[in-house]
Design a protein around this motif. Structure first.
Motif, PDB file in Angstrom:
ATOM      1  N   ILE A   1     -12.271  -1.309  30.617  1.00 49.39           N
ATOM      2  CA  ILE A   1     -11.643  -1.148  29.306  1.00 49.39           C
ATOM      3  C   ILE A   1     -11.139  -2.514  28.848  1.00 49.39           C
ATOM      4  O   ILE A   1     -10.266  -3.103  29.473  1.00 49.39           O
ATOM      5  CB  ILE A   1     -10.473  -0.149  29.376  1.00 49.39           C
ATOM      6  N   GLY A   2     -11.697  -2.997  27.742  1.00 46.90           N
ATOM      7  CA  GLY A   2     -11.432  -4.359  27.301  1.00 46.90           C
ATOM      8  C   GLY A   2     -12.320  -5.299  28.090  1.00 46.90           C
ATOM      9  O   GLY A   2     -11.836  -6.206  28.768  1.00 46.90           O
ATOM     10  N   CYS A   3     -13.632  -5.088  27.985  1.00 49.66           N
ATOM     11  CA  CYS A   3     -14.571  -5.763  28.891  1.00 49.66           C
ATOM     12  C   CYS A   3     -14.650  -7.272  28.683  1.00 49.66           C
ATOM     13  O   CYS A   3     -15.152  -7.986  29.558  1.00 49.66           O
ATOM     14  CB  CYS A   3     -15.950  -5.133  28.782  1.00 49.66           C
ATOM     15  N   GLY A   4     -14.186  -7.784  27.530  1.00 45.81           N
ATOM     16  CA  GLY A   4     -14.116  -9.236  27.343  1.00 45.81           C
ATOM     17  C   GLY A   4     -15.452  -9.932  27.463  1.00 45.81           C
ATOM     18  O   GLY A   4     -16.339  -9.767  26.625  1.00 45.81           O
ATOM     19  N   SER A   5     -15.631 -10.703  28.520  1.00 45.54           N
ATOM     20  CA  SER A   5     -16.878 -11.444  28.734  1.00 45.54           C
ATOM     21  C   SER A   5     -17.925 -10.635  29.456  1.00 45.54           C
ATOM     22  O   SER A   5     -19.096 -11.023  29.496  1.00 45.54           O
ATOM     23  CB  SER A   5     -16.592 -12.707  29.550  1.00 45.54           C
ATOM     24  N   GLY A   6     -17.527  -9.513  30.082  1.00 49.65           N
ATOM     25  CA  GLY A   6     -18.452  -8.740  30.900  1.00 49.65           C
ATOM     26  C   GLY A   6     -18.529  -9.220  32.336  1.00 49.65           C
ATOM     27  O   GLY A   6     -19.257  -8.649  33.158  1.00 49.65           O
ATOM     28  N   LEU A   7     -17.743 -10.249  32.679  1.00 47.34           N
ATOM     29  CA  LEU A   7     -17.826 -10.825  34.020  1.00 47.34           C
ATOM     30  C   LEU A   7     -17.403  -9.830  35.100  1.00 47.34           C
ATOM     31  O   LEU A   7     -18.011  -9.774  36.177  1.00 47.34           O
ATOM     32  CB  LEU A   7     -16.982 -12.095  34.083  1.00 47.34           C
ATOM     33  N   SER A   8     -16.378  -9.032  34.829  1.00 47.62           N
ATOM     34  CA  SER A   8     -15.936  -8.045  35.828  1.00 47.62           C
ATOM     35  C   SER A   8     -16.982  -6.949  36.004  1.00 47.62           C
ATOM     36  O   SER A   8     -17.186  -6.442  37.115  1.00 47.62           O
ATOM     37  CB  SER A   8     -14.597  -7.431  35.411  1.00 47.62           C
ATOM     38  N   MET A   9     -17.657  -6.568  34.924  1.00 49.54           N
ATOM     39  CA  MET A   9     -18.734  -5.595  35.030  1.00 49.54           C
ATOM     40  C   MET A   9     -19.880  -6.144  35.879  1.00 49.54           C
ATOM     41  O   MET A   9     -20.446  -5.450  36.729  1.00 49.54           O
ATOM     42  CB  MET A   9     -19.244  -5.217  33.641  1.00 49.54           C
ATOM     43  N   LEU A  10     -20.217  -7.401  35.651  1.00 40.89           N
ATOM     44  CA  LEU A  10     -21.264  -8.044  36.434  1.00 40.89           C
ATOM     45  C   LEU A  10     -20.881  -8.069  37.910  1.00 40.89           C
ATOM     46  O   LEU A  10     -21.710  -7.760  38.786  1.00 40.89           O
ATOM     47  CB  LEU A  10     -21.507  -9.466  35.932  1.00 40.89           C
ATOM     48  N   ALA A  11     -19.617  -8.421  38.199  1.00 39.84           N
ATOM     49  CA  ALA A  11     -19.149  -8.459  39.588  1.00 39.84           C
ATOM     50  C   ALA A  11     -19.232  -7.069  40.216  1.00 39.84           C
ATOM     51  O   ALA A  11     -19.636  -6.921  41.373  1.00 39.84           O
ATOM     52  CB  ALA A  11     -17.714  -8.985  39.640  1.00 39.84           C
ATOM     53  N   ALA A  12     -18.858  -6.031  39.452  1.00 40.82           N
ATOM     54  CA  ALA A  12     -18.914  -4.661  39.978  1.00 40.82           C
ATOM     55  C   ALA A  12     -20.353  -4.274  40.330  1.00 40.82           C
ATOM     56  O   ALA A  12     -20.608  -3.660  41.376  1.00 40.82           O
ATOM     57  CB  ALA A  12     -18.323  -3.688  38.964  1.00 40.82           C
ATOM     58  N   LEU A  13     -21.292  -4.632  39.468  1.00 45.02           N
ATOM     59  CA  LEU A  13     -22.693  -4.328  39.747  1.00 45.02           C
ATOM     60  C   LEU A  13     -23.173  -5.052  41.000  1.00 45.02           C
ATOM     61  O   LEU A  13     -23.869  -4.488  41.846  1.00 45.02           O
ATOM     62  CB  LEU A  13     -23.563  -4.711  38.548  1.00 45.02           C
ATOM     63  N   ARG A  14     -22.793  -6.310  41.136  1.00 40.77           N
ATOM     64  CA  ARG A  14     -23.220  -7.083  42.303  1.00 40.77           C
ATOM     65  C   ARG A  14     -22.580  -6.552  43.586  1.00 40.77           C
ATOM     66  O   ARG A  14     -23.133  -6.737  44.673  1.00 40.77           O
ATOM     67  CB  ARG A  14     -22.872  -8.557  42.103  1.00 40.77           C
TER      68      ARG A  14
ATOM     69  N   GLY B   1     -22.124  -3.396  44.138  1.00 42.25           N
ATOM     70  CA  GLY B   1     -22.687  -2.096  44.479  1.00 42.25           C
ATOM     71  C   GLY B   1     -22.415  -0.940  43.559  1.00 42.25           C
ATOM     72  O   GLY B   1     -22.792   0.201  43.877  1.00 42.25           O
ATOM     73  N   ALA B   2     -21.752  -1.165  42.405  1.00 38.13           N
ATOM     74  CA  ALA B   2     -21.530  -0.064  41.473  1.00 38.13           C
ATOM     75  C   ALA B   2     -22.872   0.486  41.004  1.00 38.13           C
ATOM     76  O   ALA B   2     -23.796  -0.277  40.713  1.00 38.13           O
ATOM     77  CB  ALA B   2     -20.706  -0.523  40.276  1.00 38.13           C
ATOM     78  N   ALA B   3     -22.963   1.817  40.921  1.00 33.63           N
ATOM     79  CA  ALA B   3     -24.218   2.423  40.463  1.00 33.63           C
ATOM     80  C   ALA B   3     -24.438   2.161  38.984  1.00 33.63           C
ATOM     81  O   ALA B   3     -25.576   2.027  38.526  1.00 33.63           O
ATOM     82  CB  ALA B   3     -24.188   3.927  40.727  1.00 33.63           C
ATOM     83  N   ALA B   4     -23.338   2.089  38.244  1.00 31.53           N
ATOM     84  CA  ALA B   4     -23.398   1.818  36.806  1.00 31.53           C
ATOM     85  C   ALA B   4     -22.094   1.162  36.386  1.00 31.53           C
ATOM     86  O   ALA B   4     -21.033   1.460  36.938  1.00 31.53           O
ATOM     87  CB  ALA B   4     -23.622   3.103  36.015  1.00 31.53           C
ATOM     88  N   ALA B   5     -22.174   0.264  35.426  1.00 27.70           N
ATOM     89  CA  ALA B   5     -20.988  -0.396  34.886  1.00 27.70           C
ATOM     90  C   ALA B   5     -21.027  -0.296  33.372  1.00 27.70           C
ATOM     91  O   ALA B   5     -22.001  -0.718  32.740  1.00 27.70           O
ATOM     92  CB  ALA B   5     -20.929  -1.860  35.320  1.00 27.70           C
ATOM     93  N   HIS B   6     -19.986   0.269  32.798  1.00 27.21           N
ATOM     94  CA  HIS B   6     -19.910   0.451  31.349  1.00 27.21           C
ATOM     95  C   HIS B   6     -18.635  -0.223  30.838  1.00 27.21           C
ATOM     96  O   HIS B   6     -17.608  -0.238  31.525  1.00 27.21           O
ATOM     97  CB  HIS B   6     -19.921   1.927  30.996  1.00 27.21           C
ATOM     98  N   GLY B   7     -18.722  -0.783  29.655  1.00 29.18           N
ATOM     99  CA  GLY B   7     -17.576  -1.477  29.086  1.00 29.18           C
ATOM    100  C   GLY B   7     -17.318  -1.065  27.659  1.00 29.18           C
ATOM    101  O   GLY B   7     -18.252  -0.771  26.909  1.00 29.18           O
ATOM    102  N   ILE B   8     -16.040  -1.035  27.286  1.00 31.60           N
ATOM    103  CA  ILE B   8     -15.659  -0.814  25.896  1.00 31.60           C
ATOM    104  C   ILE B   8     -14.671  -1.912  25.499  1.00 31.60           C
ATOM    105  O   ILE B   8     -13.924  -2.432  26.327  1.00 31.60           O
ATOM    106  CB  ILE B   8     -15.032   0.574  25.657  1.00 31.60           C
ATOM    107  N   ASP B   9     -14.702  -2.272  24.241  1.00 30.31           N
ATOM    108  CA  ASP B   9     -13.786  -3.291  23.724  1.00 30.31           C
ATOM    109  C   ASP B   9     -13.695  -3.109  22.220  1.00 30.31           C
ATOM    110  O   ASP B   9     -14.713  -2.838  21.561  1.00 30.31           O
ATOM    111  CB  ASP B   9     -14.299  -4.699  24.060  1.00 30.31           C
TER     112      ASP B   9
END
Length: 284
Positions: free
Chosen positions: A53-66, A68-76
């Motif tokens: 929530i508040g994905c900003g640059s998407g860097l945390s989503m990228l880290a989550a995927l790397r 092992g997250a099955a899916a990463a979704h962001g809203i901002d």
């Protein structure tokens, strides 16, 4: 209802994130992964759905995927932040299971957005103009038995003055913002020298919890409006009322007067399997 633009002034976080994305390298990604491993040392989101929530640059989503997250979704709420996220993940996670869309946390209804095994919001909800309601809406997106990881500014004696500064900075033209940044950076460097630290080493080795560099972080801090802050007791009261159990907590000692700003205390809390409790804001 509170809004992210209660008085019509809001810092353009997305513009800062777009600039930051162009600097992201493997070292920054590794720092972001390290920050997530600190909050989720057992990688509880591995193989599961992760929401930023508040994905900003998407860097945390990228880290989550790397990690092992099955899916990463962001809203901002910021369109440019969504664009920054899409740029970063298209570059580093092409083919991955991810999405980013423009949506306010106040409009994020679990009936339409869904529920997630890990809901993450680092340094975001205190910039919404309605922090406790934003916390409530974010907590509602955590699936039963899931985890809610968030970071909020620790209140300091100078938070009132910083709120004024941020409002002025967010509304100021670029030239005025550059003067503010130059003054702040000079004072900060003097403070480092006064405490015996090497400014060059500090800046060169600086990485925020999300891999942020010092210059972008200074701009983010000075302009972060709307602005609210809180303390561990209020957060604990909120989580108790919601029935969440704290699993990890990183609340550093208060930053004296808060002369150079505040820091974010971090929490990871588990949602019970029972139905959510109606929202009642904690007393300050």
């Amino acid at each position: 209802m509170p809004t992210e633009q209660r008085d019509g002034i809001r810092f353009r976080f997305g513009r800062n994130w777009k600039s930051f994305v162009s600097t992201v390298d493997e070292k920054a990604i590794a720092e972001a992964e390290s920050g997530l491993r600190r909050l989720f040392p057992d990688r509880e989101f591995a193989g599961k759905r992760f929401l930023d929530i508040g994905c900003g640059s998407g860097l945390s989503m990228l880290a989550a995927l790397r990690l092992g997250a099955a899916a990463a979704h962001g809203i901002d709420i910021d369109r440019e932040s969504v664009e920054a996220t899409q740029t970063l993940l298209s570059r580093h996670a092409a083919g991955g299971n991810w999405s980013a869309r423009q949506l306010s946390v106040f409009d994020a209804d679990p009936a339409t957005v869904g529920a997630y095994d890990a809901v993450y919001s680092w340094g975001v909800l205190h910039h919404t103009g309605g922090m406790w309601l934003a916390m409530d809406r974010a907590a509602a997106l955590v699936a039963p038995g899931g985890l809610f990881a968030f970071a909020l500014y620790r209140r300091t004696p100078l938070c009132g003055l910083w709120k004024i500064e941020k409002r002025v900075y967010a509304a100021a033209p670029k030239i005025v913002q550059s003067i503010f940044r130059g003054t702040y950076k000079a004072a900060f460097v003097i403070g480092l020298c006064a405490t015996g630290r090497n400014p060059r080493s500090y800046i060169a080795e600086y990485h925020g919890a999300r891999g942020m560099d010092w210059s972008h972080d200074v701009h983010d801090w000075l302009g972060g409006y709307p602005y609210e802050s809180t303390g561990p007791d209020e957060i604990a009261a909120f989580l108790r009322h919601k029935g969440f159990a704290v699993t990890r907590q990183f609340d550093r000692p208060p930053v004296a007067l808060g002369l150079f700003g505040s820091h974010c205390d971090e929490y990871v809390a588990a949602r019970p399997t029972a139905a959510r409790v109606d929202f009642v804001p904690p007393s300050p």
